[in-house]
Structure formats: C-alpha cells, structure tokens
Design a protein around this motif. Structure first.
Motif, PDB file in Angstrom:
ATOM      1  N   LEU A  75       0.826  -1.204   0.000  1.00 36.79           N
ATOM      2  CA  LEU A  75       0.000   0.000   0.000  1.00 36.79           C
ATOM      3  C   LEU A  75       0.860   1.255   0.000  1.00 36.79           C
ATOM      4  O   LEU A  75       2.027   1.232   0.387  1.00 36.79           O
ATOM      5  CB  LEU A  75      -0.933   0.007   1.215  1.00 36.79           C
ATOM      6  CG  LEU A  75      -1.888  -1.193   1.336  1.00 36.79           C
ATOM      7  CD1 LEU A  75      -2.812  -1.014   2.533  1.00 36.79           C
ATOM      8  CD2 LEU A  75      -2.694  -1.389   0.054  1.00 36.79           C
ATOM      9  N   SER A  76       0.261   2.346  -0.422  1.00 39.16           N
ATOM     10  CA  SER A  76       0.973   3.629  -0.485  1.00 39.16           C
ATOM     11  C   SER A  76       0.819   4.341   0.861  1.00 39.16           C
ATOM     12  O   SER A  76      -0.103   5.132   1.060  1.00 39.16           O
ATOM     13  CB  SER A  76       0.411   4.493  -1.622  1.00 39.16           C
ATOM     14  OG  SER A  76       0.600   3.864  -2.874  1.00 39.16           O
ATOM     15  N   LEU A  77       1.725   4.039   1.764  1.00 34.59           N
ATOM     16  CA  LEU A  77       1.728   4.695   3.062  1.00 34.59           C
ATOM     17  C   LEU A  77       2.620   5.933   3.003  1.00 34.59           C
ATOM     18  O   LEU A  77       3.617   5.951   2.285  1.00 34.59           O
ATOM     19  CB  LEU A  77       2.245   3.755   4.152  1.00 34.59           C
ATOM     20  CG  LEU A  77       1.487   2.434   4.342  1.00 34.59           C
ATOM     21  CD1 LEU A  77       2.103   1.641   5.491  1.00 34.59           C
ATOM     22  CD2 LEU A  77       0.020   2.687   4.621  1.00 34.59           C
ATOM     23  N   THR A  78       2.257   6.947   3.756  1.00 33.28           N
ATOM     24  CA  THR A  78       3.088   8.137   3.886  1.00 33.28           C
ATOM     25  C   THR A  78       3.955   7.957   5.118  1.00 33.28           C
ATOM     26  O   THR A  78       3.452   7.955   6.249  1.00 33.28           O
ATOM     27  CB  THR A  78       2.219   9.398   4.032  1.00 33.28           C
ATOM     28  OG1 THR A  78       1.360   9.511   2.896  1.00 33.28           O
ATOM     29  CG2 THR A  78       3.099  10.644   4.114  1.00 33.28           C
ATOM     30  N   VAL A 107       3.575   7.468  10.512  1.00 30.82           N
ATOM     31  CA  VAL A 107       3.086   6.716   9.360  1.00 30.82           C
ATOM     32  C   VAL A 107       1.599   7.014   9.190  1.00 30.82           C
ATOM     33  O   VAL A 107       0.816   6.933  10.158  1.00 30.82           O
ATOM     34  CB  VAL A 107       3.303   5.206   9.548  1.00 30.82           C
ATOM     35  CG1 VAL A 107       2.787   4.437   8.332  1.00 30.82           C
ATOM     36  CG2 VAL A 107       4.783   4.910   9.767  1.00 30.82           C
ATOM     37  N   TYR A 108       1.206   7.356   7.959  1.00 30.98           N
ATOM     38  CA  TYR A 108      -0.188   7.687   7.678  1.00 30.98           C
ATOM     39  C   TYR A 108      -0.665   6.876   6.476  1.00 30.98           C
ATOM     40  O   TYR A 108       0.116   6.493   5.602  1.00 30.98           O
ATOM     41  CB  TYR A 108      -0.345   9.177   7.357  1.00 30.98           C
ATOM     42  CG  TYR A 108      -0.006  10.103   8.503  1.00 30.98           C
ATOM     43  CD1 TYR A 108      -0.959  10.466   9.449  1.00 30.98           C
ATOM     44  CD2 TYR A 108       1.286  10.625   8.639  1.00 30.98           C
ATOM     45  CE1 TYR A 108      -0.653  11.313  10.495  1.00 30.98           C
ATOM     46  CE2 TYR A 108       1.605  11.475   9.687  1.00 30.98           C
ATOM     47  CZ  TYR A 108       0.629  11.821  10.610  1.00 30.98           C
ATOM     48  OH  TYR A 108       0.949  12.654  11.640  1.00 30.98           O
ATOM     49  N   TYR A 109      -1.984   6.670   6.448  1.00 34.87           N
ATOM     50  CA  TYR A 109      -2.598   5.996   5.301  1.00 34.87           C
ATOM     51  C   TYR A 109      -3.904   6.700   4.965  1.00 34.87           C
ATOM     52  O   TYR A 109      -4.685   7.042   5.862  1.00 34.87           O
ATOM     53  CB  TYR A 109      -2.881   4.528   5.605  1.00 34.87           C
ATOM     54  CG  TYR A 109      -3.539   3.797   4.442  1.00 34.87           C
ATOM     55  CD1 TYR A 109      -2.844   3.603   3.253  1.00 34.87           C
ATOM     56  CD2 TYR A 109      -4.849   3.337   4.528  1.00 34.87           C
ATOM     57  CE1 TYR A 109      -3.435   2.965   2.177  1.00 34.87           C
ATOM     58  CE2 TYR A 109      -5.447   2.684   3.455  1.00 34.87           C
ATOM     59  CZ  TYR A 109      -4.733   2.497   2.276  1.00 34.87           C
ATOM     60  OH  TYR A 109      -5.323   1.865   1.206  1.00 34.87           O
ATOM     61  N   LYS A 110      -4.129   6.916   3.675  1.00 33.39           N
ATOM     62  CA  LYS A 110      -5.381   7.496   3.213  1.00 33.39           C
ATOM     63  C   LYS A 110      -6.194   6.387   2.555  1.00 33.39           C
ATOM     64  O   LYS A 110      -5.800   5.867   1.503  1.00 33.39           O
ATOM     65  CB  LYS A 110      -5.139   8.616   2.214  1.00 33.39           C
ATOM     66  CG  LYS A 110      -6.431   9.277   1.708  1.00 33.39           C
ATOM     67  CD  LYS A 110      -6.146  10.340   0.665  1.00 33.39           C
ATOM     68  CE  LYS A 110      -5.461  11.534   1.285  1.00 33.39           C
ATOM     69  NZ  LYS A 110      -5.303  12.644   0.310  1.00 33.39           N
ATOM     70  N   GLU A 112      -3.370   8.314  11.013  1.00 30.04           N
ATOM     71  CA  GLU A 112      -2.116   7.855  11.582  1.00 30.04           C
ATOM     72  C   GLU A 112      -2.198   6.397  12.011  1.00 30.04           C
ATOM     73  O   GLU A 112      -3.209   5.944  12.551  1.00 30.04           O
ATOM     74  CB  GLU A 112      -1.730   8.719  12.785  1.00 30.04           C
ATOM     75  CG  GLU A 112      -0.389   8.349  13.396  1.00 30.04           C
ATOM     76  CD  GLU A 112      -0.030   9.187  14.603  1.00 30.04           C
ATOM     77  OE1 GLU A 112       0.897   8.789  15.335  1.00 30.04           O
ATOM     78  OE2 GLU A 112      -0.686  10.230  14.818  1.00 30.04           O
ATOM     79  N   ILE A 113      -1.095   5.676  11.781  1.00 32.33           N
ATOM     80  CA  ILE A 113      -0.954   4.288  12.228  1.00 32.33           C
ATOM     81  C   ILE A 113       0.227   4.246  13.188  1.00 32.33           C
ATOM     82  O   ILE A 113       1.349   4.552  12.799  1.00 32.33           O
ATOM     83  CB  ILE A 113      -0.692   3.338  11.040  1.00 32.33           C
ATOM     84  CG1 ILE A 113      -1.758   3.515   9.962  1.00 32.33           C
ATOM     85  CG2 ILE A 113      -0.641   1.900  11.493  1.00 32.33           C
ATOM     86  CD1 ILE A 113      -1.410   2.841   8.651  1.00 32.33           C
TER      87      ILE A 113
END
Length: 710
Positions: A260-263, A268-271, A287-288
């Motif tokens: 997945l495209s995590l920031t 760490v963030y995920y949309k 946020e994760i």
C-alpha cells in the motif's frame, strides 16, 4: 506484549530531567529541530507544560527577549546548535540557563563552551542525556538514517565509514544506558566472506564496547543494581539475510508497508481508497502507530486470519457500546446522556475499525491483482530450499521463467524473483542472468541492482566449472517435518534473525559466526547459564548461584539486536515472537526500516555517482541563522494606563519552593536559598524606583508571562 516499553523509558528520562530543573520558577523550554523531533515522538506538549513550562520555543527561530524568565535548553550536540546557544548567552536572552544535551557533547565543543565567560555566568545546570534515538514501537527503535546504507556499503564512501561507525556506536550506547544495561556483545562474523564490508560488524562491535566501557568508567551508578539477568547485545548487518527484504510477507504490518501507499516520515499515515472510506475519512490521512490499539494487537497476524479477527473484535466493540446500537425502544433522557458521554470514544473506535478494514481490503485487492499467491509459492521454495511438503523442490527454474513471462506479474516482482533465484543458486552464469532479464523484459538499470548485491556478500556470477558446494541454508528454516495445520504454505520462511535469537537463547549459537568482543570474559557467561548472571554482580562481585529456571515473576533478560543497514518488518515480528515464546525482552534497533521497494532502490544506488546520493556528509554544513546575531531593536516603552493593573506576578513569586530550599541539591554550586537571596536583593533595589515606573514594570511582567503561554 509484555515487557518494558522503550517509549515509556525515553519519555520518563526526558520528563524527569525537565522536572529536575524546577525551582518553583516558571521557565521556557528551548528546543532545536532535532531535539523537537525526539520530544514529539514520545512526549505530549501538555506533559511538558505541566512542569512549570510557560512556552516551548525553537532555538533557530526568532524569539523575544525574556530576561526575567529562566530557560531550559534541550539541544542536539551539534556545532551550529552550539552557535545558536552562544548567541543567546551573548545577549543574555533569558535570566538563567539550564542546559541539557540529548547525548554527549563532543570534546571540542565542550571545550569551547567551558572557555566562555558568558556560559560560566549564566549556565546554572548542565547535563547530557542518552536519548539520541527514535522509539517507533515498544520494542523497535530506529535512528531515522536511511543514508547509513550507502555510507556503509557504497565503494566511494569508505572514508566516511569510521566516523559513521563512531556515531552509530554512540547511539547504541545511548540505548543501553537508557535501558540500564551493560551487556555482553556478540557480532556477526560471516563465514568465508567475499565482500569488503564483511568486517563491518566486528569493527562496530569494538567501537560499542569501547564506548560502553568508557560510559561505565565515568558513571559509577551504571549499570544500576538490579536482579535482572545481564543483557546481551547482538550486532549484525544487512548481509546476514539477503532474502528477508525481498520476500512477500503476508503478516498485516509487513504486507501493508509492501503493497500500500503509506506516507512514512516522522509518523506513518494511510489514506483509505475513496471506495472504502466514509465521507469523513475520504480525504483524511489517518495515523498508524502505538496509540492505535487495534494496530498494536493485530499487526503481526497473518492476513488469512486478520479479517475474521477484525470482524469479531468489532462486534465485541459494539456489544460494549449498546447505547449506539439500533433499537426500537424510544430514546429517553438517560439513554441520550449515555450516548453523548460515550460518543467521542465510540467515534474514535469506529474510525479505527473503519481504517483497518479498509487497509485489509485494499491489501487483499492488491494481493489478487498481482497474483502474489503464485509468486509467493515459488519464493518460499527459493528461500527455504524446500517445497510445501518440506522436500527438495523440483523444476524451480521452469516455474521462475513461467512467472517472468506472465504479463500479469509486475516488473518489481519480476526483479525480486530473479534475485531470489540467484541467491538460491548461489550465483548464476552471466549468460543465464541475461536470459532471465530478457524473459522479464526489465530495463537495463535493473541489472545494476543484481550485480550490486556482491557488495553485500552475494555471489552473483558463477563460473562454468565451479567447485563451490551448494548454497548452505545456515539460517533458513531447518526443520523437515510436515507443516503444522495452522501454518500457511506461503509463510514457511523465517528470517535468519529469528534463528539466531533462538539459537542464542538455547546456548547453541555458533561462537565462530557470532563471537564475543571479550571472549575471555563473556564466553563462559554467554554460553553457560548467562541468564543467571545479574547486573548487581558486575559491580558487587558477589556470586550469583545458578537456578534451574527463572520464574515468571522475575525480571526478564533483555536482548538488544542492532541491524546495520536497515531492518525488515518480518525481522521486527520475529523479535516479538521470540520475546513471547522464550520469556525474554528483545529490542530491535536499526538505522532505518526497509520495505522491498526501498531496499531495491538503495541497492541500485550503490553503483551510481556518489554526488547523486545527496548524503548528509556531502551537504553544506548547517549554520546558525543570521538573525540570531542581529542587533536587537530596543523595546518601545509601555503605554500609560489610568487604572492600576492587577499584579499576578507577585502571587507567582510566592510559588517558589523557598520552604524546601535546604533540601534541594545545589545546581552548579549555587543553592536555591542563595538564588532567593540575590532575587530579594534586586527586589530591594527596585524599591528606589518611582511608583509609575514600578507599575509599568509589573505590567510588563504580566504581559511576558501570559503572552508567552500557548
């Protein structure tokens, strides 16, 4: 998991140090960019403001003069940060200075500070902490240093390696000091190495040992007396396991970071995808991290079990909040009150479950689209040397070529497959490598990734008549029995690090492959009952009698692992699993966390011109901002006021801990009662000022105190 969280340890060190500067006076906390990142990772702003801190400022930014307020500086030990501090001291920006470094200040910078007359006059307290690292999870620490990989392995960076190792050693010692551990040290010593970096671990281990011994020499309370068994530090580098960064791992955390495209940055963030997200979450990065209890609970669970567990857990969550369940009964005042009281917590839980259900579904969609089940079946045979029946695999070359020819297989997966086949064969004929690249239709620069693996100890080219034995699965999964019913056929491989940890805990780890830095002192302890040697015996020299087995109530032995060049999420999972299964506390520290895509990119960069790497060592040295050395404009006089202002500052002065001054430790040779006397003397002199000026001064104090608080 059970055990002591390194996040809590670092948080406690920082807060207790700031609290130790408390003389009952309000103060300002001054950070720099680096120390702010350390603070933000583990400490909340409210926790700091509760320690008589009126405001948090950054030393590189423009700040008002505040000559009536004490300042606590928590700074990184860097030359340009010292320049910023000296600029503040030169203009006496604050009344008194409490100086705290995140780690030991280099000797040349310390000498410069010691020679400063301004520093001697204004600094009333100085100390150095051991917090120069970034806890990412309760038992996972990173240095946020992806440039460490090219520094250690790029041929053009050889002259940078020694200083870089010194820096790494200092950070590793900081971790040991924070944990209160003076461990025995073992390091990875590859068998029959062929690459120049094979001596990396031995040199790094000796740097760490020297700095640990130095720390113990000058800190007589280290290590603290404890009944905990003496810890162990295992130092390895990326060449220990070349398969782990390449395999498709199907536990939750590793899979989402791979697919997945995590920031990924400081956090760490995920949309979630638009089709999966609700209206509120559609355009929101979520946020994760450790604050997400669902993530912490399920991140090491295999994806085949995750979706069922998430649904089961969500149903239990709804059962705990019945006031939000659909009901035919009419709402009453009491039920509405219950709903409003629980609404924030319920909404947070609902968003968290929505996030993880979306992430799980998105990851499984990618799994299906990229045909990862077919790829992983071959990968597992290549990495373990065994098929799903735990027998020697057959026709692997045909299976690899078939996948390379398949248009549904993405190009990065083809490259990963070729590299794993090359590692399985322990090298290939140059013509065979070219044939595989032709089948995969990969761009020419991808061949650089393959050949650069030699810099990490891989055998890439194999001569036509080669007498080398077949690849030895020294750290692979070694049992040959049929897989258990709960084991997935796509997850048979275990990282080499897990085998190393299990062998060490059993006392079976080969001493030639993982020697001790002090074999004459540590070998017997490490191989014969090390778990019964306590920290107390290091100082007291009292014998510790062996017991048959440590009980569950006794402190668990700590094993610290440092992986130079980056660690994988499968290795992090392995450390947690060993902790749980063998009743240890295993902490994994590394320069940075690797995903397969990052690993391939960094290996490919080992053959590019060093000037294109943008290494920190090649950048211009950071400088203190020019505005710190500009002349301050005089402050305008306070406006006249017809009404007499309230003077809360007088009541704030009464909050000083004068009654306890006799019990406080002296700070830089100055007792608190002496400080109070000097303040009283200056106050007496102030009575000679006219009443109108005195009122204006009180108003100025009031403005500075309340105006600076955020």
């Amino acid at each position: 998991m059970a055990g002591t969280s390194v996040i809590g340890i670092q948080q406690n060190i920082i807060l207790e140090t700031i609290r130790g500067t408390d003389l009952g006076e309000w103060k300002v906390l001054i950070l720099d960019g680096g120390s702010r990142k350390l603070i933000d990772g583990v400490v909340g702003e409210d926790d700091i403001l509760a320690l008589n801190v009126t405001n948090i400022e950054q030393i590189e930014e423009r700040r008002p003069m505040n000559k009536e307020m004490d300042a606590v500086y928590l700074l990184s030990p860097l030359p340009h940060i010292l320049d910023c501090l000296m600029a503040d001291l030169e203009r006496r920006r604050y009344r008194r200075t409490f100086l705290i470094w995140t780690s030991l200040l280099p000797l040349d910078l310390q000498n410069r500070l010691d020679r400063s007359t301004m520093a001697k006059q204004q600094i009333v307290y100085a100390s150095a902490l051991n917090v120069d690292y970034y806890p990412r999870e309760s038992h996972l620490i990173t240095f946020r240093d992806p440039w460490s990989f090219p520094t250690l392995f790029h041929p053009a960076c050889n002259h940078l390696v020694r200083q870089h190792m010194e820096d790494l050693a200092q950070k590793i010692v900081s971790i040991c000091a924070s944990l209160g551990e003076y461990p025995t040290i073992r390091y990875y010593n590859p068998r029959k190495p062929s690459h120049e970096a094979s001596i990396l671990c031995s040199h790094l281990a000796r740097f760490v040992q020297a700095q640990l011994d130095q720390h113990a020499k000058y800190n007589t309370d280290f290590p603290p007396v404890s009944s905990r068994p003496r810890g162990v530090l295992i130092i390895a580098d990326r060449s220990l396991d070349l398969f782990a960064p390449l395999l498709h791992e199907f536990t939750y955390q590793a899979m989402v970071h791979d697919l997945l495209s995590l920031t990924e940055g400081d956090k760490v963030y995920y949309k979630p995808a638009a089709s999966q997200a609700g209206k509120a979450e559609k355009d929101k990065d979520q946020e994760i991290g450790e604050k997400d209890s669902i993530w912490v609970k399920f991140r090491h669970l295999h994806m085949k079990d995750l979706l069922d567990e998430l649904v089961k857990d969500f149903n239990a969550f709804k059962a705990q909040n019945p006031q939000f369940a659909d009901s035919e009964n009419p709402a009453t005042i009491n039920t509405i009150k219950d709903m409003l009281a629980g609404l924030p917590k319920f909404q947070q839980g609902k968003e968290a479950y929505s996030l993880h259900l979306s992430m799980t579904q998105d990851a499984m969609n990618v799994f299906q689209e990229r045909r990862l089940a077919d790829i992983a079946s071959v990968e597992q045979s290549l990495a373990t040397g065994l098929d799903e029946d735990y027998k020697k695999p057959k026709n692997l070359a045909d299976q690899v070529v078939r996948l390379l020819d398949d248009d549904a297989i993405e190009f990065p997966d083809r490259l990963r497959l070729i590299i794993q086949y090359l590692l399985y064969r322990d090298g290939l004929l140059p013509t065979d490598i070219q044939k595989l690249l032709a089948h995969a239709r990969l761009p020419a620069q991808d061949s650089e990734v393959i050949y650069n693996l030699e810099l990490l100890g891989a055998h890439v080219n194999r001569p036509l008549k080669d007498s080398r034995p077949a690849a030895n699965y020294q750290f692979g999964k070694r049992e040959t029995q049929a897989p258990s019913s709960n084991e997935s056929g796509l997850s048979r491989f275990e990282p080499a690090l897990k085998v190393v940890l299990e062998d060490h805990c059993r006392g079976a780890l080969d001493e030639s492959t993982f020697p001790f830095t002090k074999p004459h002192l540590d070998a017997t302890e490490g191989l014969m009952g090390q778990e019964h040697v306590s920290q107390a015996s290091l100082r007291s020299a009292k014998p510790t009698w062996a017991r048959t087995r440590p009980s569950a109530t006794e402190p668990r032995q700590r094993i610290m692992v440092f992986m130079a060049g980056g660690a994988t999420y499968s290795e992090s999972r392995a450390c947690y699993e060993v902790s749980q299964s063998l009743n240890k506390d295993v902490y994994l520290a590394t320069t940075h966390m690797l995903t397969p895509s990052l690993y391939l990119r960094q290996v490919g960069d080992l053959s590019v011109d060093r000037r294109r790497l943008d290494l920190p060592a090649d950048r211009p040295k950071p400088r203190a901002p020019d505005h710190l050395f500009e002349k301050e404009m005089p402050a305008p006089p306070p406006p006249a006021s017809s009404s007499k202002p309230q003077a809360p500052v007088e009541s704030m002065q009464q909050m000083r801990m004068n009654d306890h001054g006799a019990h406080q430790k002296p700070i830089n040779g100055v007792h608190q009662h002496q400080t109070s006397q000097s303040q009283s003397a200056s106050s007496a002199g102030g009575r000679l000022v006219k009443d109108r000026d005195k009122e204006g001064e009180k108003k100025k104090k009031k403005h500075n105190f309340f105006g600076s608080k955020k």
